[in-house]
Design a protein around this motif. Sequence first.
Motif, PDB file in Angstrom:
ATOM      1  N   GLU A   2       0.838  -1.203   0.000  1.00 28.59           N
ATOM      2  CA  GLU A   2       0.000   0.000   0.000  1.00 28.59           C
ATOM      3  C   GLU A   2       0.870   1.250   0.000  1.00 28.59           C
ATOM      4  N   PRO A   3       0.377   2.337  -0.580  1.00 26.32           N
ATOM      5  CA  PRO A   3       1.119   3.602  -0.504  1.00 26.32           C
ATOM      6  C   PRO A   3       1.205   4.069   0.956  1.00 26.32           C
ATOM      7  N   ASP A   4       2.299   4.730   1.291  1.00 25.52           N
ATOM      8  CA  ASP A   4       2.443   5.306   2.622  1.00 25.52           C
ATOM      9  C   ASP A   4       1.488   6.486   2.780  1.00 25.52           C
ATOM     10  N   LEU A   5       0.971   6.629   3.978  1.00 24.29           N
ATOM     11  CA  LEU A   5       0.106   7.754   4.301  1.00 24.29           C
ATOM     12  C   LEU A   5       0.840   8.677   5.260  1.00 24.29           C
ATOM     13  N   GLN A  40       1.684   8.850 -10.263  1.00 23.09           N
ATOM     14  CA  GLN A  40       2.365   9.358  -9.069  1.00 23.09           C
ATOM     15  C   GLN A  40       2.619   8.275  -8.018  1.00 23.09           C
ATOM     16  N   LEU A  41       2.024   7.105  -8.200  1.00 27.18           N
ATOM     17  CA  LEU A  41       2.254   6.006  -7.273  1.00 27.18           C
ATOM     18  C   LEU A  41       3.489   5.225  -7.705  1.00 27.18           C
ATOM     19  N   SER A  42       4.159   4.652  -6.743  1.00 28.23           N
ATOM     20  CA  SER A  42       5.325   3.829  -7.058  1.00 28.23           C
ATOM     21  C   SER A  42       4.880   2.505  -7.667  1.00 28.23           C
ATOM     22  N   GLU A  43       5.713   1.928  -8.484  1.00 23.80           N
ATOM     23  CA  GLU A  43       5.405   0.635  -9.093  1.00 23.80           C
ATOM     24  C   GLU A  43       5.204  -0.406  -7.994  1.00 23.80           C
ATOM     25  N   GLY A  44       4.188  -1.215  -8.141  1.00 28.43           N
ATOM     26  CA  GLY A  44       3.904  -2.265  -7.170  1.00 28.43           C
ATOM     27  C   GLY A  44       2.964  -1.838  -6.051  1.00 28.43           C
ATOM     28  N   GLN A  45       2.637  -0.537  -5.982  1.00 27.55           N
ATOM     29  CA  GLN A  45       1.681  -0.104  -4.964  1.00 27.55           C
ATOM     30  C   GLN A  45       0.273  -0.419  -5.444  1.00 27.55           C
ATOM     31  N   PHE A  46      -0.570  -0.856  -4.509  1.00 29.81           N
ATOM     32  CA  PHE A  46      -1.948  -1.169  -4.861  1.00 29.81           C
ATOM     33  C   PHE A  46      -2.891  -0.315  -4.041  1.00 29.81           C
ATOM     34  N   ALA A  47      -4.142  -0.325  -4.400  1.00 31.57           N
ATOM     35  CA  ALA A  47      -5.148   0.553  -3.816  1.00 31.57           C
ATOM     36  C   ALA A  47      -5.366   0.281  -2.332  1.00 31.57           C
ATOM     37  N   GLN A  81     -10.212   2.459  -7.418  1.00 36.27           N
ATOM     38  CA  GLN A  81      -9.530   1.352  -8.080  1.00 36.27           C
ATOM     39  C   GLN A  81      -8.104   1.706  -8.484  1.00 36.27           C
ATOM     40  N   CYS A  82      -7.591   2.793  -7.920  1.00 34.94           N
ATOM     41  CA  CYS A  82      -6.231   3.225  -8.210  1.00 34.94           C
ATOM     42  C   CYS A  82      -5.537   3.557  -6.896  1.00 34.94           C
ATOM     43  N   VAL A  83      -6.004   4.598  -6.232  1.00 34.48           N
ATOM     44  CA  VAL A  83      -5.429   5.021  -4.962  1.00 34.48           C
ATOM     45  C   VAL A  83      -6.114   4.292  -3.808  1.00 34.48           C
ATOM     46  N   TYR A  84      -7.421   4.138  -3.901  1.00 35.65           N
ATOM     47  CA  TYR A  84      -8.191   3.361  -2.928  1.00 35.65           C
ATOM     48  C   TYR A  84      -9.174   2.496  -3.692  1.00 35.65           C
TER      49      TYR A  84
END
Length: 135
Positions: A2-5, A40-47, A81-84
């Motif tokens: 997951e992307p860092d918050l 803008q998301l890193s490769e391999g990050q999922f929603a 379906q991209c960020v969340y």
Amino acid sequence: MEPDLPLELIIHGYPVSHQTKRKRALENWKNDVHQQARDQLSEGQFALEKLLTATVYIFPQSSLEPDLDNAAKPILDGLSQCVYMDDKLIERLTIQRFEPGRAIEIADIGPRLDEAIASSDPIIYIRLEAFEERA
């Protein structure tokens, strides 16, 4: 992973109203928001699949045509379906427009928000944080 918050995103462009009669323009806008966020998301990050707080600041560079609430929905839909996984995960939403010539008073200005404020083009700043219940 997951992307860092907190996660800050910049979306370039002028928002399209959720109530527009130009349905193709609305779908194109949501797709554009989706692609800009994905880039803008890193490769391999999922929603994300957790409850979130979203802050959306719109810098239209001229008078904002759509009502603020009608501008927000396509932006949030574009992040699904991209960020969340689903915009139902947005538990708290703060949205504000900053039209030219109006004073801007924001306490925490980081580099991404500073970029949005300094832009001469229409731009949207989005910040997502983990939702925390307030007592």
